[in-house]
Motif scaffolding. Structure first.
Motif, mmCIF file in Angstrom:
data_model
loop_
_atom_site.group_PDB
_atom_site.id
_atom_site.type_symbol
_atom_site.label_atom_id
_atom_site.label_comp_id
_atom_site.label_asym_id
_atom_site.label_seq_id
_atom_site.Cartn_x
_atom_site.Cartn_y
_atom_site.Cartn_z
ATOM 1 N N ASN A 197 -18.422 4.628 56.739
ATOM 2 C CA ASN A 197 -19.543 3.900 57.329
ATOM 3 C C ASN A 197 -20.697 4.846 57.641
ATOM 4 O O ASN A 197 -21.866 4.512 57.428
ATOM 5 N N LEU A 198 -20.385 6.033 58.144
ATOM 6 C CA LEU A 198 -21.419 7.035 58.424
ATOM 7 C C LEU A 198 -22.157 7.419 57.143
ATOM 8 O O LEU A 198 -23.387 7.452 57.104
ATOM 9 N N VAL A 199 -21.405 7.708 56.089
ATOM 10 C CA VAL A 199 -22.018 8.071 54.809
ATOM 11 C C VAL A 199 -22.898 6.927 54.312
ATOM 12 O O VAL A 199 -24.021 7.130 53.853
ATOM 13 N N SER A 200 -22.388 5.708 54.406
ATOM 14 C CA SER A 200 -23.138 4.537 53.960
ATOM 15 C C SER A 200 -24.428 4.335 54.759
ATOM 16 O O SER A 200 -25.484 4.034 54.198
ATOM 17 N N ASP A 201 -24.347 4.505 56.072
ATOM 18 C CA ASP A 201 -25.535 4.363 56.916
ATOM 19 C C ASP A 201 -26.576 5.426 56.598
ATOM 20 O O ASP A 201 -27.774 5.145 56.528
ATOM 21 N N LEU A 202 -26.131 6.654 56.403
ATOM 22 C CA LEU A 202 -27.064 7.727 56.055
ATOM 23 C C LEU A 202 -27.700 7.484 54.687
ATOM 24 O O LEU A 202 -28.906 7.704 54.506
ATOM 25 N N ALA A 203 -26.919 7.008 53.737
ATOM 26 C CA ALA A 203 -27.467 6.687 52.418
ATOM 27 C C ALA A 203 -28.455 5.531 52.528
ATOM 28 O O ALA A 203 -29.492 5.527 51.861
ATOM 29 N N GLY A 204 -28.147 4.566 53.391
ATOM 30 C CA GLY A 204 -29.051 3.427 53.589
ATOM 31 C C GLY A 204 -30.403 3.854 54.119
ATOM 32 O O GLY A 204 -31.439 3.298 53.733
ATOM 33 N N LEU A 205 -30.406 4.856 54.995
ATOM 34 C CA LEU A 205 -31.678 5.361 55.503
ATOM 35 C C LEU A 205 -32.525 5.945 54.378
ATOM 36 O O LEU A 205 -33.733 5.747 54.315
ATOM 37 N N GLY A 206 -31.884 6.654 53.485
ATOM 38 C CA GLY A 206 -32.606 7.271 52.384
ATOM 39 C C GLY A 206 -32.991 6.295 51.290
ATOM 40 O O GLY A 206 -33.998 6.478 50.612
ATOM 41 N N LEU A 207 -32.204 5.250 51.105
ATOM 42 C CA LEU A 207 -32.444 4.306 50.011
ATOM 43 C C LEU A 207 -33.282 3.099 50.411
ATOM 44 O O LEU A 207 -33.674 2.319 49.545
ATOM 45 N N ALA A 208 -33.574 2.933 51.700
ATOM 46 C CA ALA A 208 -34.290 1.740 52.168
ATOM 47 C C ALA A 208 -35.629 1.558 51.459
ATOM 48 O O ALA A 208 -35.969 0.453 51.032
ATOM 49 N N GLY A 209 -36.390 2.612 51.319
ATOM 50 C CA GLY A 209 -37.688 2.518 50.660
ATOM 51 C C GLY A 209 -37.562 2.108 49.205
ATOM 52 O O GLY A 209 -38.377 1.330 48.689
ATOM 53 N N TYR A 210 -36.525 2.604 48.529
ATOM 54 C CA TYR A 210 -36.323 2.255 47.122
ATOM 55 C C TYR A 210 -35.935 0.785 46.968
ATOM 56 O O TYR A 210 -36.364 0.114 46.036
ATOM 57 N N VAL A 211 -35.097 0.284 47.880
ATOM 58 C CA VAL A 211 -34.694 -1.120 47.823
ATOM 59 C C VAL A 211 -35.910 -2.014 48.029
ATOM 60 O O VAL A 211 -36.105 -2.995 47.306
ATOM 61 N N GLU A 212 -36.737 -1.690 49.005
ATOM 62 C CA GLU A 212 -37.930 -2.489 49.261
ATOM 63 C C GLU A 212 -38.908 -2.415 48.095
ATOM 64 O O GLU A 212 -39.512 -3.426 47.716
ATOM 65 N N ALA A 213 -39.050 -1.242 47.486
ATOM 66 C CA ALA A 213 -39.941 -1.103 46.330
ATOM 67 C C ALA A 213 -39.435 -1.928 45.156
ATOM 68 O O ALA A 213 -40.216 -2.593 44.465
ATOM 69 N N LEU A 214 -38.132 -1.905 44.928
ATOM 70 C CA LEU A 214 -37.560 -2.692 43.842
ATOM 71 C C LEU A 214 -37.748 -4.182 44.097
ATOM 72 O O LEU A 214 -38.092 -4.935 43.181
ATOM 73 N N ALA A 215 -37.538 -4.604 45.339
ATOM 74 C CA ALA A 215 -37.714 -6.019 45.680
ATOM 75 C C ALA A 215 -39.159 -6.460 45.450
ATOM 76 O O ALA A 215 -39.412 -7.550 44.939
ATOM 77 N N SER A 216 -40.105 -5.605 45.781
ATOM 78 C CA SER A 216 -41.512 -5.978 45.583
ATOM 79 C C SER A 216 -41.869 -5.975 44.098
ATOM 80 O O SER A 216 -42.711 -6.748 43.652
ATOM 81 N N ARG A 217 -41.220 -5.118 43.304
ATOM 82 C CA ARG A 217 -41.475 -5.094 41.858
ATOM 83 C C ARG A 217 -40.945 -6.336 41.152
ATOM 84 O O ARG A 217 -41.365 -6.641 40.048
ATOM 85 N N LEU A 218 -40.003 -7.016 41.775
ATOM 86 C CA LEU A 218 -39.465 -8.227 41.166
ATOM 87 C C LEU A 218 -40.450 -9.388 41.236
ATOM 88 O O LEU A 218 -40.177 -10.464 40.724
#
Length: 162
Positions: A87-108
């Protein structure tokens, strides 16, 4: 840049002027189509967040459990520790990937819902946004459980060795 700042300032003033003018008007609640737009606009990024969160947590937790369980030989405690560390690893990865997820969602191509400031603050709109986020993360988490399809064999092999 100064040109971007001045453009942003102009838009903020325009938005503020519209908001002030609309305070004096009675605004109709958002239409069902607008509420659906709000729902999907909020759901889409959360499908990505839920997917990544669960997929990373399961993959990391399983690998941690396999390594700690083998080294220490304590499967129950290792499982709980692995889940927490996964869960810790996942949360830390989520912090780093949040901007990419939002960018991908807006590109759709899902545009921002066209609502007045008053409509955006209405309970119907807030409810639609929260439901979109909740259902989006639920769907994402369910889809993010796909690593479980690949780890069954490894756990069976580990149990056979013990």
């Amino acid at each position: 840049h100064s040109t971007e700042r001045s453009c942003l300032l102009r838009e903020l003033h325009r938005f503020e002027s519209i908001a002030i003018a609309q305070e004096k008007l009675e605004v109709a609640p958002p239409s069902p189509g607008q509420l659906r737009h709000v729902f999907f606009h909020n759901a889409l990024p959360f499908v990505g967040f839920g997917f990544l969160d669960n997929a990373i947590m399961i993959a990391a937790g399983t690998q941690i459990e396999l390594s700690i369980g083998v080294v220490l030989g304590i499967s129950t405690m290792a499982g709980k520790t692995a889940a927490a560390l996964g869960n810790l690893v996942s949360d830390l990865a989520g912090l780093g990937l949040a901007g990419y997820v939002e960018a991908l969602a807006s590109r759709l191509g899902l545009s921002i819902p066209d609502l007045t400031p008053k409509q955006a603050d209405m309970w119907q709109t807030r409810l639609s946004a929260h439901l979109g986020k909740a259902i989006g993360v639920t769907v994402g988490c369910i889809l993010g459980m796909f690593p479980l399809l690949f780890f069954g064999d490894e756990e069976e092999k580990l149990e056979e060795k013990n």
